[in-house]
Design an enzyme around this catalytic site. Sequence first.
Site, short mmCIF file in Angstrom:
data_model
loop_
_atom_site.label_atom_id
_atom_site.label_comp_id
_atom_site.label_asym_id
_atom_site.label_seq_id
_atom_site.Cartn_x
_atom_site.Cartn_y
_atom_site.Cartn_z
N VAL A 12 0.87 -1.18 0.00
CA VAL A 12 0.00 0.00 0.00
C VAL A 12 0.90 1.22 0.00
O VAL A 12 1.90 1.26 0.72
CB VAL A 12 -0.93 0.01 1.23
N CYS A 13 0.55 2.19 -0.83
CA CYS A 13 1.26 3.47 -0.84
C CYS A 13 2.76 3.21 -1.11
O CYS A 13 3.09 2.38 -1.97
CB CYS A 13 0.99 4.18 0.49
N THR A 14 3.65 3.85 -0.39
CA THR A 14 5.08 3.66 -0.66
C THR A 14 5.64 2.38 -0.06
O THR A 14 6.85 2.15 -0.13
CB THR A 14 5.89 4.88 -0.16
N THR A 70 1.73 3.08 -6.62
CA THR A 70 2.18 3.60 -5.33
C THR A 70 1.55 4.97 -5.13
O THR A 70 0.69 5.38 -5.93
CB THR A 70 3.73 3.66 -5.28
N GLY A 74 -2.51 2.23 -4.55
CA GLY A 74 -1.96 3.59 -4.60
C GLY A 74 -1.83 4.18 -3.21
O GLY A 74 -1.68 3.47 -2.21
#
Lengths: 237, 237
Positions: free
Chosen positions: B105-107, B125, B155
């Site tokens: 998730v995300c970075t 990301t 993202g």
Amino acid sequence: MIDPGVHLMIGALIFPNMDQCDFTGPFEALARVPNSTFVTIARDKSPVRDLKGLRFLPDVSMEDAPKLDVLLVPGGYGQEALMHDEDTLAFIRAQARHARYVFSVCTGALLCGAAGLLEGKQATTHWTAMEVLRYYGATPTHERVVVDGSMVSAGGVTAGIDGSLVVVSLLRGSTVAEEIQLYMAYEPKTPFTAGSPDTAPAHVLNAVTEQARAITEERIKTARQYRALRDRAAGTN
Amino acid sequence: MIDPGVHLMIGALIFPNMDQCDFTGPFEALARVPNSTFVTIARDKSPVRDLKGLRFLPDVSMEDAPKLDVLLVPGGYGQEALMHDEDTLAFIRAQARHARYVFSVCTGALLCGAAGLLEGKQATTHWTAMEVLRYYGATPTHERVVVDGSMVSAGGVTAGIDGSLVVVSLLRGSTVAEEIQLYMAYEPKTPFTAGSPDTAPAHVLNAVTEQARAITEERIKTARQYRALRDRAAGTN
């Protein structure tokens, strides 16, 4: 919108068997309010376990909690165990007296109801508990977020994210809320269409209603007791 | 979809200065997967503080973690401190070898990249870090959730909720995912329209890009080092 120079104290009441997302969703936005401090508040400083086992360490006890500008009240099955807990209800009432906003998420609204905050208000909660609000003197409102004076309520679980952005905008204006929304990449694209009783397939609605039957019945029973006591106190019985 | 009789072990790596919502959003759905156990995993069993101060108690250390069917890797600024941490990267790699899915998730995607999991993959990301993915051999894909074999990426921040419902459906089918979505009342209605670079007003986009400038530069620097080492090892330099 409040003078940006005024520091804001924002706090969440957390408790055993809460639904963690009712709290952590709003935390994501509210902990980013400029010139503010966020504190987590529990009965004491022991770890708090959510209903699926996630454990949080609270910052302060109810007794030591500062005066809050915003009190966040999450819900989840554990809310029911607090509905007759005078320490918790007194804490909510005392904070509500001076807070700018009390912000309930999901069945946190029922806790606010038991504390007497919903009399004469429009409010929302998790869809399984919507009609329970009437016993607390509230008008159930089928919106994702309802603002009625200083009482802000959000619907079930993830509605707390939408609600928290509304609270951010009330505190610091819409540009700050938009910046937080962009940071959070909050442009949801639900992979399925089943997020409300209106859109879920019938078999899905039936299954989830059935899963919630026992807790819903408990919630109605508790709410009737509240109403009966309240009406007796008001001499209307 | 996996045989419902097979018990699933689902775990999240949590770490200091992670963005808690990258983890707690997916937790909400993944902790409700039928016939599964969810464990939180950290370097050791000390409390883990997210980048805004929320404190979690992990269940197990990396060393004692069970073999996982699903490994959730959240992001947040703290991801950067782990990009050269061989214990963490080895843990991710070892779990990835037998896991059915690694879900970033995300970075968190960058951590998976540093562990070598993104070579030749499509991935996504946080929008501020999208182009950084290329250094890890991935093709940046502007979708909210990307499934490429056993690698699932979501993202920024709240995209993890969408991603987790996709993972639930991969594990247990779409009806289970829909039931969880309905329980979570996940029918978002964003109060503002600023959730992505495409929709945010220019001044909002500029402000958030500026806020992320320093960490984005660090992330690019780290990613270039990875690429240089990798290319040297492959004899392509």
